[in-house]
Design an enzyme around this catalytic site. Structure first.
Site, PDB file in Angstrom:
ATOM      1  N   GLU A 185      45.480  80.695  45.312  1.00 57.36           N
ATOM      2  CA  GLU A 185      44.496  81.655  45.825  1.00 57.36           C
ATOM      3  C   GLU A 185      44.509  82.918  44.966  1.00 57.36           C
ATOM      4  O   GLU A 185      45.494  83.204  44.284  1.00 57.36           O
ATOM      5  CB  GLU A 185      44.829  82.008  47.281  1.00 57.36           C
ATOM      6  N   PRO A 186      43.428  83.703  45.054  1.00 62.21           N
ATOM      7  CA  PRO A 186      43.355  84.911  44.210  1.00 62.21           C
ATOM      8  C   PRO A 186      44.507  85.887  44.464  1.00 62.21           C
ATOM      9  O   PRO A 186      44.934  86.586  43.555  1.00 62.21           O
ATOM     10  CB  PRO A 186      42.022  85.548  44.607  1.00 62.21           C
ATOM     11  N   GLU A 236      53.967  66.296  40.131  1.00 66.93           N
ATOM     12  CA  GLU A 236      53.121  67.145  39.272  1.00 66.93           C
ATOM     13  C   GLU A 236      53.965  67.763  38.156  1.00 66.93           C
ATOM     14  O   GLU A 236      53.547  67.824  36.994  1.00 66.93           O
ATOM     15  CB  GLU A 236      52.452  68.244  40.100  1.00 66.93           C
ATOM     16  N   ARG A 237      55.158  68.203  38.509  1.00 66.44           N
ATOM     17  CA  ARG A 237      55.993  68.876  37.511  1.00 66.44           C
ATOM     18  C   ARG A 237      56.513  67.891  36.467  1.00 66.44           C
ATOM     19  O   ARG A 237      56.568  68.207  35.280  1.00 66.44           O
ATOM     20  CB  ARG A 237      57.121  69.636  38.216  1.00 66.44           C
ATOM     21  N   GLN A 250      52.626  77.049  12.054  1.00 65.33           N
ATOM     22  CA  GLN A 250      53.162  77.791  10.904  1.00 65.33           C
ATOM     23  C   GLN A 250      53.256  76.895   9.664  1.00 65.33           C
ATOM     24  O   GLN A 250      52.917  77.313   8.561  1.00 65.33           O
ATOM     25  CB  GLN A 250      54.549  78.344  11.282  1.00 65.33           C
ATOM     26  N   LEU A 297      51.425  74.513   8.827  1.00 61.23           N
ATOM     27  CA  LEU A 297      50.096  74.245   8.255  1.00 61.23           C
ATOM     28  C   LEU A 297      49.534  75.473   7.547  1.00 61.23           C
ATOM     29  O   LEU A 297      48.427  75.408   6.984  1.00 61.23           O
ATOM     30  CB  LEU A 297      49.120  73.788   9.346  1.00 61.23           C
ATOM     31  N   GLY A 323      53.427  75.684  38.966  1.00 60.36           N
ATOM     32  CA  GLY A 323      54.746  76.294  39.162  1.00 60.36           C
ATOM     33  C   GLY A 323      55.185  76.926  37.851  1.00 60.36           C
ATOM     34  O   GLY A 323      55.432  76.215  36.868  1.00 60.36           O
ATOM     35  N   GLU A 380      59.358  80.808  35.887  1.00 64.08           N
ATOM     36  CA  GLU A 380      60.211  81.667  36.733  1.00 64.08           C
ATOM     37  C   GLU A 380      60.444  81.009  38.098  1.00 64.08           C
ATOM     38  O   GLU A 380      61.566  81.012  38.620  1.00 64.08           O
ATOM     39  CB  GLU A 380      59.555  83.047  36.925  1.00 64.08           C
TER      40      GLU A 380
HETATM   41  C1  LIG Z   1      43.998  76.447  33.783  1.00 64.45           C
HETATM   42  C2  LIG Z   1      44.644  76.438  35.130  1.00 64.45           C
HETATM   43  C3  LIG Z   1      44.474  75.354  35.969  1.00 64.45           C
HETATM   44  C4  LIG Z   1      45.024  75.369  37.256  1.00 64.45           C
HETATM   45  N1  LIG Z   1      44.775  74.322  38.117  1.00 64.45           N
HETATM   46  C5  LIG Z   1      45.127  74.439  39.430  1.00 64.45           C
HETATM   47  C6  LIG Z   1      44.705  73.470  40.398  1.00 64.45           C
HETATM   48  O1  LIG Z   1      44.039  72.483  40.068  1.00 64.45           O
HETATM   49  N2  LIG Z   1      45.029  73.678  41.701  1.00 64.45           N
HETATM   50  C7  LIG Z   1      45.758  74.757  42.112  1.00 64.45           C
HETATM   51  O2  LIG Z   1      46.012  74.872  43.300  1.00 64.45           O
HETATM   52  N3  LIG Z   1      46.199  75.687  41.216  1.00 64.45           N
HETATM   53  C8  LIG Z   1      45.886  75.554  39.892  1.00 64.45           C
HETATM   54  N4  LIG Z   1      46.300  76.505  38.980  1.00 64.45           N
HETATM   55  C9  LIG Z   1      47.057  77.667  39.456  1.00 64.45           C
HETATM   56  C10 LIG Z   1      48.505  77.727  38.978  1.00 64.45           C
HETATM   57  O3  LIG Z   1      49.272  76.778  39.639  1.00 64.45           O
HETATM   58  C11 LIG Z   1      48.967  79.176  39.222  1.00 64.45           C
HETATM   59  O4  LIG Z   1      48.317  79.985  38.237  1.00 64.45           O
HETATM   60  C12 LIG Z   1      50.463  79.335  39.118  1.00 64.45           C
HETATM   61  O5  LIG Z   1      51.108  78.675  40.184  1.00 64.45           O
HETATM   62  C13 LIG Z   1      50.884  80.812  39.135  1.00 64.45           C
HETATM   63  O6  LIG Z   1      50.264  81.513  40.167  1.00 64.45           O
HETATM   64  P1  LIG Z   1      49.520  82.908  39.859  1.00 64.45           P
HETATM   65  O7  LIG Z   1      48.639  82.667  38.701  1.00 64.45           O
HETATM   66  O8  LIG Z   1      48.913  83.415  41.102  1.00 64.45           O
HETATM   67  O9  LIG Z   1      50.674  83.874  39.373  1.00 64.45           O
HETATM   68  P2  LIG Z   1      51.557  84.829  40.314  1.00 64.45           P
HETATM   69  O10 LIG Z   1      52.111  84.037  41.439  1.00 64.45           O
HETATM   70  O11 LIG Z   1      50.771  86.050  40.620  1.00 64.45           O
HETATM   71  O12 LIG Z   1      52.741  85.207  39.315  1.00 64.45           O
HETATM   72  C14 LIG Z   1      52.592  86.214  38.315  1.00 64.45           C
HETATM   73  C15 LIG Z   1      53.908  86.304  37.537  1.00 64.45           C
HETATM   74  O13 LIG Z   1      54.982  86.679  38.439  1.00 64.45           O
HETATM   75  C16 LIG Z   1      56.013  85.713  38.365  1.00 64.45           C
HETATM   76  N5  LIG Z   1      56.633  85.537  39.667  1.00 64.45           N
HETATM   77  C17 LIG Z   1      56.017  85.323  40.870  1.00 64.45           C
HETATM   78  N6  LIG Z   1      56.920  85.167  41.838  1.00 64.45           N
HETATM   79  C18 LIG Z   1      58.145  85.296  41.261  1.00 64.45           C
HETATM   80  C19 LIG Z   1      59.506  85.226  41.740  1.00 64.45           C
HETATM   81  N7  LIG Z   1      59.795  84.981  43.015  1.00 64.45           N
HETATM   82  N8  LIG Z   1      60.515  85.424  40.849  1.00 64.45           N
HETATM   83  C20 LIG Z   1      60.232  85.658  39.525  1.00 64.45           C
HETATM   84  N9  LIG Z   1      58.983  85.724  39.013  1.00 64.45           N
HETATM   85  C21 LIG Z   1      57.971  85.531  39.869  1.00 64.45           C
HETATM   86  C22 LIG Z   1      55.333  84.427  37.891  1.00 64.45           C
HETATM   87  O14 LIG Z   1      56.260  83.535  37.308  1.00 64.45           O
HETATM   88  C23 LIG Z   1      54.315  84.971  36.908  1.00 64.45           C
HETATM   89  O15 LIG Z   1      54.919  85.183  35.675  1.00 64.45           O
HETATM   90  C24 LIG Z   1      45.809  76.472  37.676  1.00 64.45           C
HETATM   91  C25 LIG Z   1      46.005  77.556  36.803  1.00 64.45           C
HETATM   92  C26 LIG Z   1      45.424  77.565  35.560  1.00 64.45           C
HETATM   93  C27 LIG Z   1      45.618  78.784  34.681  1.00 64.45           C
END
Ligand SMILES: Cc1cc2nc3c(=O)[nH]c(=O)nc-3n(C[C@H](O)[C@H](O)[C@H](O)COP(=O)(O)OP(=O)(O)OC[C@H]3O[C@@H](n4cnc5c(N)ncnc54)[C@H](O)[C@@H]3O)c2cc1C
Length: 363
Positions: free
Chosen positions: A104-105, A218-219, A312, A314, A340, A343
């Protein structure tokens, strides 16, 4: 392969290839024959994933595996018979495209913090909220959506639904991104979307543990993608180095480069062997939460480093779009973020190895 350049530019994968993949049986490799699948062991999936990486379009590969292993996994595991007949079978045949909507956003890592709410009203749920970064979100036919059905209960108040993407109240928009350009990554808004109660999957408030459980697959998938991507990059680069000359020699004669290649090949081989062993254990039904987290954490890190080095090697050509390294470089960067972040994976591993937490699969 002949269509990839076009799809990378338009960000749209044409329907015919979904149908073709369905015909070829690729979407049903690990699903029951009853719904059109082939019921094969996980190593057919490993081969499928590795071959997808050789197309060199992280976006195309993601569209395919997100449909097959994110959306369809939930339908197969938690869906009712009716849901499987309607959505899983159509997903396997390539007739319908699916997506999985968790992030979510206001936060992706903190799954339990999701704000979308599905409120029960008679024989329906009314869904309000939003999702972001959803692979296949714009062009999907159905969405597997996680939402709070009991917001007071935190992670114990999340449920999973399957929803037709053309349901009134759903709007989607496409996001512009660094890599994975062939894939459609969407922001989705739900405004009083009516979901028939029978579209609830796995029982009310049981969603979180299913999400966590499927994260292991997934992972591991993202770990396998990473070793395959790195291997592809190295194979291409070694061929290039055997042809490119400088100072009267092909560049694969320079010890400074040879040793880096040797080190990178060794790292990728280690990841690959480890990922195969985790796949074997998952295939046998063992819980691999720790190992799958390790697979993604290290394989995506190593793939990034390998691809950085290959670019690099290339020289200037590595930076050119006519050569495969530029796209690989962009696409690879998503590895340590999606599904995931690194972190979060370290947090999962630390909880298991330091705090002795056990993750038990939910039936
Ligand atoms: C191209 C793309 C495709 C995707 N496809 C899907 C999809 O099909 N379905 C879906 O549901 N999601 C999807 N995602 C979402 C993706 O799983 C999330 O972007 C990811 O889980 C991270 O969430 P966030 O972007 O909200 O980052 P945030 O949760 O806001 O994290 C921001 C930073 O803070 C760090 N952080 C957060 N919590 C902690 C903690 N407790 N300790 C240390 N560091 C922390 C994170 O590691 C990161 O570096 C996709 C993302 C992208 C970019």
């Amino acid at each position: 392969m002949p269509h990839i350049e076009k799809w990378e530019k338009t960000g749209t994968i044409e329907r015919f290839i979904w149908e073709k993949f369905g015909e070829m049986g690729y979407f049903g490799l690990k699903y029951p024959e009853k719904y059109g699948g082939l019921d094969l062991d996980l190593f057919y999936t490993v081969i499928f994933l590795e071959e997808l990486q050789k197309i060199n379009s992280g976006g195309f590969a993601a569209a395919m595996w997100a449909h097959t292993y994110l959306a369809l996994t939930h339908l197969n595991k938690e869906g009712s018979e009716e849901i499987k007949e309607k959505y899983l079978a159509a997903g396997i045949s390539g007739e319908k495209i699916g997506c999985l909507c968790i992030s979510e956003p206001f936060g992706g890592s903190d799954v339990a913090g999701m704000r979308s709410i599905a409120e029960k009203k008679g024989d329906k749920y009314i869904l309000n909220g939003s999702k972001t970064f959803i692979t296949n979100g714009v062009y999907s036919d159905f969405m597997v959506v996680a939402a709070k059905t009991d917001p007071e209960k935190g992670n114990k108040g999340i449920s999973i639904f399957v929803i037709d993407s053309d349901s009134p109240g759903i709007s989607t928009s496409k996001l512009n991104k660094l890599g994975w350009r062939a894939s459609d990554t969407a922001e989705i808004a739900f405004d009083n979307v009516e979901i028939p109660a029978e579209n609830l999957m796995g029982g009310e408030n049981n969603g979180f543990s299913f999400i966590m459980q499927h994260f292991a697959l997934e992972r591991l998938i993202m770990g396998i993608n990473a070793h395959a991507r790195a291997e592809y990059a190295l194979d291409y680069t070694m061929q290039y180095m055997s042809e490119r000359e400088a100072f009267g020699n092909t560049i694969d004669r320079f010890q400074a480069l040879r040793h880096r290649v040797a080190e990178r090949v060794a790292e990728v081989e280690m990841c690959k062997e480890f990922n195969y062993s985790v796949a074997k254990r998952l295939n046998e039904g063992q819980s691999v939460v720790k190992e799958a987290s390790m697979s993604k954490l290290l394989s995506t890190k190593i793939a990034d480093e390998v691809i950085y080095d290959c670019l690099q090697f290339l020289g200037g050509y590595g930076y050119m779009e006519d050569y495969p390294l530029a796209r690989l470089f962009r696409d690879s960067r998503l590895g340590p973020i999606g599904g995931g972040t690194s972190e979060i994976l370290k947090e999962v591993i630390a909880r298991i190895v330091i705090d002795k937490k056990e993750y038990k699969p939910r039936e």
